[in-house]
Design a protein around this motif. Sequence first.
Motif, PDB file in Angstrom:
ATOM      1  N   GLN B  28     -33.148  47.686 100.938  1.00  0.00           N
ATOM      2  CA  GLN B  28     -33.160  46.608  99.947  1.00  0.00           C
ATOM      3  C   GLN B  28     -31.729  46.312  99.525  1.00  0.00           C
ATOM      4  O   GLN B  28     -30.901  47.224  99.483  1.00  0.00           O
ATOM      5  CB  GLN B  28     -33.938  47.045  98.696  1.00  0.00           C
ATOM      6  CG  GLN B  28     -35.410  47.309  98.932  1.00  0.00           C
ATOM      7  CD  GLN B  28     -36.180  46.037  99.192  1.00  0.00           C
ATOM      8  OE1 GLN B  28     -35.838  44.978  98.654  1.00  0.00           O
ATOM      9  NE2 GLN B  28     -37.205  46.110 100.026  1.00  0.00           N
ATOM     10  N   PRO B  29     -31.432  45.042  99.170  1.00  0.00           N
ATOM     11  CA  PRO B  29     -30.074  44.738  98.693  1.00  0.00           C
ATOM     12  C   PRO B  29     -29.718  45.601  97.485  1.00  0.00           C
ATOM     13  O   PRO B  29     -30.555  45.848  96.619  1.00  0.00           O
ATOM     14  CB  PRO B  29     -30.152  43.254  98.305  1.00  0.00           C
ATOM     15  CG  PRO B  29     -31.279  42.710  99.121  1.00  0.00           C
ATOM     16  CD  PRO B  29     -32.273  43.835  99.239  1.00  0.00           C
ATOM     17  N   SER B  30     -28.485  46.033  97.428  1.00  0.00           N
ATOM     18  CA  SER B  30     -27.999  46.804  96.269  1.00  0.00           C
ATOM     19  C   SER B  30     -28.010  45.909  95.039  1.00  0.00           C
ATOM     20  O   SER B  30     -27.679  44.724  95.118  1.00  0.00           O
ATOM     21  CB  SER B  30     -26.576  47.289  96.555  1.00  0.00           C
ATOM     22  OG  SER B  30     -25.918  47.658  95.355  1.00  0.00           O
ATOM     23  N   PRO B  35     -23.559  37.719  93.792  1.00  0.00           N
ATOM     24  CA  PRO B  35     -24.727  36.837  93.649  1.00  0.00           C
ATOM     25  C   PRO B  35     -25.133  36.242  95.003  1.00  0.00           C
ATOM     26  O   PRO B  35     -24.304  35.684  95.714  1.00  0.00           O
ATOM     27  CB  PRO B  35     -24.233  35.744  92.695  1.00  0.00           C
ATOM     28  CG  PRO B  35     -23.101  36.360  91.937  1.00  0.00           C
ATOM     29  CD  PRO B  35     -22.466  37.347  92.865  1.00  0.00           C
ATOM     30  N   GLY B  36     -26.393  36.404  95.366  1.00  0.00           N
ATOM     31  CA  GLY B  36     -26.906  35.802  96.593  1.00  0.00           C
ATOM     32  C   GLY B  36     -26.606  36.563  97.870  1.00  0.00           C
ATOM     33  O   GLY B  36     -27.008  36.133  98.955  1.00  0.00           O
ATOM     34  N   SER B  37     -25.921  37.696  97.777  1.00  0.00           N
ATOM     35  CA  SER B  37     -25.548  38.430  98.983  1.00  0.00           C
ATOM     36  C   SER B  37     -26.647  39.415  99.388  1.00  0.00           C
ATOM     37  O   SER B  37     -27.067  40.243  98.587  1.00  0.00           O
ATOM     38  CB  SER B  37     -24.233  39.179  98.744  1.00  0.00           C
ATOM     39  OG  SER B  37     -23.850  39.856  99.916  1.00  0.00           O
ATOM     40  N   ALA B  38     -27.103  39.334 100.653  1.00  0.00           N
ATOM     41  CA  ALA B  38     -28.188  40.197 101.129  1.00  0.00           C
ATOM     42  C   ALA B  38     -27.699  41.607 101.449  1.00  0.00           C
ATOM     43  O   ALA B  38     -28.487  42.555 101.446  1.00  0.00           O
ATOM     44  CB  ALA B  38     -28.841  39.581 102.357  1.00  0.00           C
ATOM     45  N   TYR B  39     -26.406  41.745 101.754  1.00  0.00           N
ATOM     46  CA  TYR B  39     -25.828  43.063 102.079  1.00  0.00           C
ATOM     47  C   TYR B  39     -24.663  43.358 101.151  1.00  0.00           C
ATOM     48  O   TYR B  39     -24.040  42.424 100.671  1.00  0.00           O
ATOM     49  CB  TYR B  39     -25.357  43.082 103.548  1.00  0.00           C
ATOM     50  CG  TYR B  39     -26.504  43.181 104.507  1.00  0.00           C
ATOM     51  CD1 TYR B  39     -26.950  44.421 104.968  1.00  0.00           C
ATOM     52  CD2 TYR B  39     -27.181  42.028 104.917  1.00  0.00           C
ATOM     53  CE1 TYR B  39     -28.032  44.507 105.839  1.00  0.00           C
ATOM     54  CE2 TYR B  39     -28.265  42.113 105.772  1.00  0.00           C
ATOM     55  CZ  TYR B  39     -28.684  43.353 106.231  1.00  0.00           C
ATOM     56  OH  TYR B  39     -29.755  43.444 107.086  1.00  0.00           O
ATOM     57  N   VAL B  42     -29.578  49.443 100.626  1.00  0.00           N
ATOM     58  CA  VAL B  42     -29.818  50.896 100.521  1.00  0.00           C
ATOM     59  C   VAL B  42     -31.287  51.138 100.832  1.00  0.00           C
ATOM     60  O   VAL B  42     -32.140  50.343 100.441  1.00  0.00           O
ATOM     61  CB  VAL B  42     -29.504  51.406  99.091  1.00  0.00           C
ATOM     62  CG1 VAL B  42     -29.648  52.921  99.021  1.00  0.00           C
ATOM     63  CG2 VAL B  42     -28.113  50.987  98.643  1.00  0.00           C
ATOM     64  N   ASN B  43     -31.578  52.232 101.572  1.00  0.00           N
ATOM     65  CA  ASN B  43     -32.997  52.546 101.813  1.00  0.00           C
ATOM     66  C   ASN B  43     -33.442  53.724 100.955  1.00  0.00           C
ATOM     67  O   ASN B  43     -32.660  54.262 100.159  1.00  0.00           O
ATOM     68  CB  ASN B  43     -33.265  52.771 103.306  1.00  0.00           C
ATOM     69  CG  ASN B  43     -32.783  54.129 103.798  1.00  0.00           C
ATOM     70  OD1 ASN B  43     -32.149  54.872 103.060  1.00  0.00           O
ATOM     71  ND2 ASN B  43     -33.080  54.440 105.053  1.00  0.00           N
ATOM     72  N   SER B  44     -34.708  54.097 101.122  1.00  0.00           N
ATOM     73  CA  SER B  44     -35.290  55.133 100.251  1.00  0.00           C
ATOM     74  C   SER B  44     -34.668  56.510 100.492  1.00  0.00           C
ATOM     75  O   SER B  44     -34.853  57.422  99.685  1.00  0.00           O
ATOM     76  CB  SER B  44     -36.804  55.185 100.446  1.00  0.00           C
ATOM     77  OG  SER B  44     -37.101  55.387 101.820  1.00  0.00           O
ATOM     78  N   GLU B  45     -33.987  56.673 101.616  1.00  0.00           N
ATOM     79  CA  GLU B  45     -33.273  57.938 101.851  1.00  0.00           C
ATOM     80  C   GLU B  45     -31.902  57.953 101.191  1.00  0.00           C
ATOM     81  O   GLU B  45     -31.209  58.977 101.220  1.00  0.00           O
ATOM     82  CB  GLU B  45     -33.016  58.130 103.345  1.00  0.00           C
ATOM     83  CG  GLU B  45     -34.240  58.143 104.221  1.00  0.00           C
ATOM     84  CD  GLU B  45     -33.801  58.078 105.676  1.00  0.00           C
ATOM     85  OE1 GLU B  45     -33.679  59.151 106.300  1.00  0.00           O
ATOM     86  OE2 GLU B  45     -33.540  56.968 106.188  1.00  0.00           O
ATOM     87  N   GLY B  46     -31.457  56.798 100.692  1.00  0.00           N
ATOM     88  CA  GLY B  46     -30.113  56.702 100.136  1.00  0.00           C
ATOM     89  C   GLY B  46     -29.063  56.333 101.176  1.00  0.00           C
ATOM     90  O   GLY B  46     -27.866  56.437 100.925  1.00  0.00           O
ATOM     91  N   ARG B  47     -29.518  55.886 102.356  1.00  0.00           N
ATOM     92  CA  ARG B  47     -28.541  55.410 103.346  1.00  0.00           C
ATOM     93  C   ARG B  47     -28.028  54.041 102.927  1.00  0.00           C
ATOM     94  O   ARG B  47     -28.787  53.197 102.446  1.00  0.00           O
ATOM     95  CB  ARG B  47     -29.186  55.253 104.732  1.00  0.00           C
ATOM     96  CG  ARG B  47     -29.544  56.559 105.397  1.00  0.00           C
ATOM     97  CD  ARG B  47     -30.100  56.294 106.810  1.00  0.00           C
ATOM     98  NE  ARG B  47     -30.873  57.429 107.264  1.00  0.00           N
ATOM     99  CZ  ARG B  47     -30.355  58.483 107.922  1.00  0.00           C
ATOM    100  NH1 ARG B  47     -29.065  58.504 108.212  1.00  0.00           N
ATOM    101  NH2 ARG B  47     -31.126  59.482 108.291  1.00  0.00           N
ATOM    102  N   VAL B  48     -26.743  53.789 103.157  1.00  0.00           N
ATOM    103  CA  VAL B  48     -26.135  52.495 102.869  1.00  0.00           C
ATOM    104  C   VAL B  48     -25.940  51.760 104.187  1.00  0.00           C
ATOM    105  O   VAL B  48     -25.371  52.308 105.131  1.00  0.00           O
ATOM    106  CB  VAL B  48     -24.771  52.685 102.170  1.00  0.00           C
ATOM    107  CG1 VAL B  48     -24.062  51.344 101.980  1.00  0.00           C
ATOM    108  CG2 VAL B  48     -24.959  53.386 100.823  1.00  0.00           C
ATOM    109  N   ARG B  49     -26.443  50.539 104.245  1.00  0.00           N
ATOM    110  CA  ARG B  49     -26.253  49.701 105.437  1.00  0.00           C
ATOM    111  C   ARG B  49     -25.516  48.441 105.020  1.00  0.00           C
ATOM    112  O   ARG B  49     -25.855  47.834 103.998  1.00  0.00           O
ATOM    113  CB  ARG B  49     -27.607  49.324 106.036  1.00  0.00           C
ATOM    114  CG  ARG B  49     -27.519  48.317 107.181  1.00  0.00           C
ATOM    115  CD  ARG B  49     -28.887  48.003 107.763  1.00  0.00           C
ATOM    116  NE  ARG B  49     -29.359  49.098 108.601  1.00  0.00           N
ATOM    117  CZ  ARG B  49     -30.586  49.170 109.132  1.00  0.00           C
ATOM    118  NH1 ARG B  49     -31.466  48.209 108.871  1.00  0.00           N
ATOM    119  NH2 ARG B  49     -30.936  50.193 109.886  1.00  0.00           N
TER     120      ARG B  49
END
Lengths: 363, 363
Positions: B28-30, B35-39, B42-49
Amino acid sequence: MIKQISLFFVLCVFVSMNTRAQVVEDFQPSPVNQPGSAYPQVNSEGRVRTQIMAPDAKSVQLDIGGVKYDMVKDENGLWTGESAPQDVGFHYYQLNIDGASVPDPGSLFFYGACRYGSGIEVPSDDQEIFAIKDVPHGHVHEIWFPSESTKTDRRAFVYTPPGYDKASSERYPVLYLQHGYCENETSWPVQGRANFIMDNLIAEGKARPFIIVMTYGMTNEISFGGLRNFDIKPFQTVLIDELIPYVDTNFRTLSNQENRAMAGLSMGGFETRLITLNRPDVFSYYGLFSGGVYKSEELSEHENLKLVFMSCGSKERPDGVKSAAAELKSGGINAEYYISEGTAHEFHTWRRSLHQLAQLLFK
Amino acid sequence: MIKQISLFFVLCVFVSMNTRAQVVEDFQPSPVNQPGSAYPQVNSEGRVRTQIMAPDAKSVQLDIGGVKYDMVKDENGLWTGESAPQDVGFHYYQLNIDGASVPDPGSLFFYGACRYGSGIEVPSDDQEIFAIKDVPHGHVHEIWFPSESTKTDRRAFVYTPPGYDKASSERYPVLYLQHGYCENETSWPVQGRANFIMDNLIAEGKARPFIIVMTYGMTNEISFGGLRNFDIKPFQTVLIDELIPYVDTNFRTLSNQENRAMAGLSMGGFETRLITLNRPDVFSYYGLFSGGVYKSEELSEHENLKLVFMSCGSKERPDGVKSAAAELKSGGINAEYYISEGTAHEFHTWRRSLHQLAQLLFK
């Protein structure tokens, strides 16, 4: 023919050398750099020079004022480059590193162009109007006000003049001041330097102390091409029905029309125009900074109108502002105009406009 | 031999597939994106993409938590990559593009690591302690106070609790709250979310309303290795002789020792310790967040000391904090400790510490 080619060649070399020689080597760090950062820098011509380490990059460009300037790599992988001279005042910019558009890590970051990114300050003869001087300073309050219509708590910044927190009963007039398209509620108190402009004017006795309220104008969710279809109602509701009552409850305001002004820059002027025309009962002072004009027939039923102020940069369309002010005056309306010399559709025009308007308000 | 190689090969492919399969695709977006940025996400494991367009780049890396993760380019020049799982809470990070270290343009920017740069929020079970809820909100004032000793006007942020601007005579206790090394006066009110932590505690009736003052601790001009030679005097002078009198004059404070607290994180704790030991007459509540401990013999002459609070993350050295609290208690001092479960030397530890301390202050 050979002679002609030779002459052309010599001429080109001359022009090339001459162009280089024209860069005046008196660059100084920008005052809005990150703490301790030597770059970006600006010289007395208004050229912007920056540096970045990018040892493996093929191409790095400085992207400012709609032009991309190629930077040059040295043997250590440090890229350096500079722009053509820029207008005085504040400019947004970015770097392009092998096709990636990124902020320059040497600068502070400002909200404009619809994102927080790099900004630079080109010195101007009148920059002391917004300098941090040894004078009493007002406070800029970050507030979060409840908004029924949008089902959110919304942020605004509120400037209170020096002594506000000391004075226990004095009440103050209020200016509602809007940013432009692709800016937000931080733009006026940060790059607009609204608080320092006011502190200095008040210290000089040139402006009456008043409160300034700056919130997000909900301008950025539409495409700029869709401006003709822009619906002012959602923001008008937030401003008139939610923010003004919150401010009047939580700050010591003079809460009537005669002590309330609205102004805005660019699309914030467009919003100011629409809201003051829809609701002639709320504000007595109207300011449009690079944001359109009024016609006297539009204002014929505005009973408590004290002042219409219109401005723009000399590099915009000053004649439109001048003729609109003349037309309003001929219609019996107290209208003033201001032209910012040597600037275009950028923040220095609007800082100067606030500096002018503030001296006319609530008097 | 061939069989062994095949087995090894199969094993490698299996491990490789298995590693991939372990990345849970619920990014999910942090919440602290532009504003408006999709990246970034972070996922449920706490990984940052994160993602960035860099069509001409040879190498792009995500640099977070001291580790650089290679990102991968697609056919359009869009790079994507993710980190190993991170602790819950707030982390500073950056991108490396062909050797250039730059902020990720998708994130908001925060002052830490001695510069404004990218930050990301990894969701935590207790993140509602600092959420923006539909409760009355205090104000965060940006103030500029005069400083004789440094010949500058200096910035501080002052949190006043909900209703402060309405109440015309009520006076409040004050907490002076310091950031860490390579942070500044924005760190507590922005990534520390001190104002929202207080708004929520006050709404729940768990904290007494008080003022918080946050200024720059002058920590960053020294090298971290030079900590043993750190001279507290310049900052002590600014805080005790200049800022406190300014705050007591300009805000409705209860301006005595019994209603004054000092706390700080990391090097701000180190400063809190030094200043409270040098000046036992100024504060009655002391808080060290991941910032050292007191011994009871040091506090033997602190007559109006009401509370010593010490904390750290469970991934730091919790035993030192626990044993120091026990030693203080055995010396007759009212000491409390708090261990932030699952966090290290980062802002989530300190948000939780403020959340704990605030419930104990001025009662």
